[in-house]
Design a protein around this motif. Structure first.
Motif, PDB file in Angstrom:
ATOM      1  N   HIS A  75       6.672  -1.571   1.250  1.00  0.00           N
ATOM      2  CA  HIS A  75       6.709  -1.959  -0.063  1.00  0.00           C
ATOM      3  C   HIS A  75       5.571  -3.028  -0.293  1.00  0.00           C
ATOM      4  CE1 HIS A  75      10.548  -0.364  -0.863  1.00  0.00           C
ATOM      5  NE2 HIS A  75      10.983  -0.930   0.383  1.00  0.00           N
ATOM      6  N   LEU A  76       4.510  -2.650   0.503  1.00  0.00           N
ATOM      7  CA  LEU A  76       3.387  -3.574   0.052  1.00  0.00           C
ATOM      8  C   LEU A  76       2.590  -2.881  -1.266  1.00  0.00           C
ATOM      9  CD1 LEU A  76       1.353  -5.758   1.259  1.00  0.00           C
ATOM     10  CD2 LEU A  76       0.300  -4.014   2.470  1.00  0.00           C
ATOM     11  N   ILE A  77       2.345  -4.020  -1.906  1.00  0.00           N
ATOM     12  CA  ILE A  77       1.539  -3.354  -3.045  1.00  0.00           C
ATOM     13  C   ILE A  77      -0.032  -3.475  -2.893  1.00  0.00           C
ATOM     14  CG2 ILE A  77       1.191  -4.092  -5.487  1.00  0.00           C
ATOM     15  CD1 ILE A  77       3.976  -4.796  -5.601  1.00  0.00           C
ATOM     16  N   HIS A  78      -0.778  -2.433  -3.133  1.00  0.00           N
ATOM     17  CA  HIS A  78      -2.165  -2.207  -3.142  1.00  0.00           C
ATOM     18  C   HIS A  78      -2.869  -2.756  -4.206  1.00  0.00           C
ATOM     19  CE1 HIS A  78      -1.674  -1.083   1.004  1.00  0.00           C
ATOM     20  NE2 HIS A  78      -0.628  -0.189   0.658  1.00  0.00           N
ATOM     21  N   ALA A  79      -2.265  -2.269  -5.264  1.00  0.00           N
ATOM     22  CA  ALA A  79      -3.164  -2.473  -6.639  1.00  0.00           C
ATOM     23  C   ALA A  79      -2.209  -2.315  -7.680  1.00  0.00           C
ATOM     24  CB  ALA A  79      -4.403  -1.373  -6.571  1.00  0.00           C
ATOM     25  N   VAL A  80      -2.538  -3.127  -8.840  1.00  0.00           N
ATOM     26  CA  VAL A  80      -2.055  -3.178 -10.155  1.00  0.00           C
ATOM     27  C   VAL A  80      -2.932  -2.827 -11.131  1.00  0.00           C
ATOM     28  CG1 VAL A  80      -0.377  -4.416 -11.688  1.00  0.00           C
ATOM     29  CG2 VAL A  80      -0.194  -4.667  -9.161  1.00  0.00           C
ATOM     30  N   SER A  81      -2.853  -2.062 -12.114  1.00  0.00           N
ATOM     31  CA  SER A  81      -3.626  -1.936 -13.278  1.00  0.00           C
ATOM     32  C   SER A  81      -2.708  -1.615 -14.570  1.00  0.00           C
ATOM     33  CB  SER A  81      -4.694  -0.737 -12.924  1.00  0.00           C
ATOM     34  OG  SER A  81      -4.046   0.344 -12.900  1.00  0.00           O
ATOM     35  N   PHE A  82      -3.548  -1.746 -15.790  1.00  0.00           N
ATOM     36  CA  PHE A  82      -2.821  -1.165 -16.960  1.00  0.00           C
ATOM     37  C   PHE A  82      -2.788   0.217 -16.880  1.00  0.00           C
ATOM     38  CE2 PHE A  82      -5.003  -5.370 -18.240  1.00  0.00           C
ATOM     39  CZ  PHE A  82      -3.692  -6.087 -18.566  1.00  0.00           C
ATOM     40  N   ALA A  83      -1.636   0.575 -17.452  1.00  0.00           N
ATOM     41  CA  ALA A  83      -1.293   2.143 -17.496  1.00  0.00           C
ATOM     42  C   ALA A  83      -2.360   2.696 -18.469  1.00  0.00           C
ATOM     43  CB  ALA A  83       0.032   2.238 -17.761  1.00  0.00           C
ATOM     44  N   ARG A  84      -2.363   2.183 -19.739  1.00  0.00           N
ATOM     45  CA  ARG A  84      -3.402   2.503 -20.788  1.00  0.00           C
ATOM     46  C   ARG A  84      -4.881   2.890 -20.429  1.00  0.00           C
ATOM     47  NH1 ARG A  84      -2.637  -3.068 -22.375  1.00  0.00           N
ATOM     48  NH2 ARG A  84      -4.714  -3.961 -22.532  1.00  0.00           N
ATOM     49  N   LYS A  85      -5.093   2.154 -19.109  1.00  0.00           N
ATOM     50  CA  LYS A  85      -6.508   2.135 -18.878  1.00  0.00           C
ATOM     51  C   LYS A  85      -6.940   3.236 -17.721  1.00  0.00           C
ATOM     52  CE  LYS A  85      -8.259  -2.200 -20.466  1.00  0.00           C
ATOM     53  NZ  LYS A  85      -8.695  -3.555 -20.198  1.00  0.00           N
ATOM     54  N   SER A  86      -5.694   3.617 -17.097  1.00  0.00           N
ATOM     55  CA  SER A  86      -5.813   4.463 -15.827  1.00  0.00           C
ATOM     56  C   SER A  86      -5.274   5.644 -16.217  1.00  0.00           C
ATOM     57  CB  SER A  86      -4.843   3.811 -14.786  1.00  0.00           C
ATOM     58  OG  SER A  86      -5.427   2.486 -14.401  1.00  0.00           O
ATOM     59  N   THR A  87      -5.978   6.638 -15.161  1.00  0.00           N
ATOM     60  CA  THR A  87      -5.513   8.061 -15.099  1.00  0.00           C
ATOM     61  C   THR A  87      -5.081   8.352 -13.884  1.00  0.00           C
ATOM     62  OG1 THR A  87      -7.669   8.547 -14.763  1.00  0.00           O
ATOM     63  CG2 THR A  87      -6.828   8.801 -17.143  1.00  0.00           C
ATOM     64  N   PRO A  88      -3.657   8.603 -13.544  1.00  0.00           N
ATOM     65  CA  PRO A  88      -3.431   9.031 -12.146  1.00  0.00           C
ATOM     66  C   PRO A  88      -4.027  10.102 -11.547  1.00  0.00           C
ATOM     67  CG  PRO A  88      -1.367   9.232 -13.832  1.00  0.00           C
ATOM     68  CD  PRO A  88      -2.790   8.650 -14.382  1.00  0.00           C
TER      69      PRO A  88
END
Length: 88
Positions: A75-88
């Motif tokens: 459950h370690l979180i590596h990164a968080v970004s806005f969904a509207r600015k990212s493309t998975p």
């Protein structure tokens, strides 16, 4: 305890967020008549351990949709970004 670093509000407990599903899945086109493509998109999951892209909405805060890269083994979180600015 799982804490998510919201880009707007800072580190918050995961109880403030709503899980929105797998952010790495590619949705078939709206008018795609291929039953198998829709079946795989809706029901079939690999559930591989390790880093995973997920949608989360900060419902008790700024209400932004985020893409969280979380390791499902610990459950370690590596990164968080806005969904509207990212493309998975």
């Amino acid at each position: 305890m799982l804490r998510i670093q919201c880009p707007c509000c800072g580190a918050r407990d995961h109880d403030e967020f709503r899980y929105g599903g797998d952010a790495a899945r590619i949705r078939p086109a709206h008018d795609d008549p291929d039953f198998e493509a829709w079946y795989r998109y809706v029901y079939v999951r690999d559930n591989q351990p390790g880093p995973h892209l997920e949608y989360w909405q900060h419902v008790m805060g700024c209400r932004q949709w985020l893409i969280v890269q979380r390791d499902t083994r610990n459950h370690l979180i590596h990164a968080v970004s806005f969904a509207r600015k990212s493309t998975p």
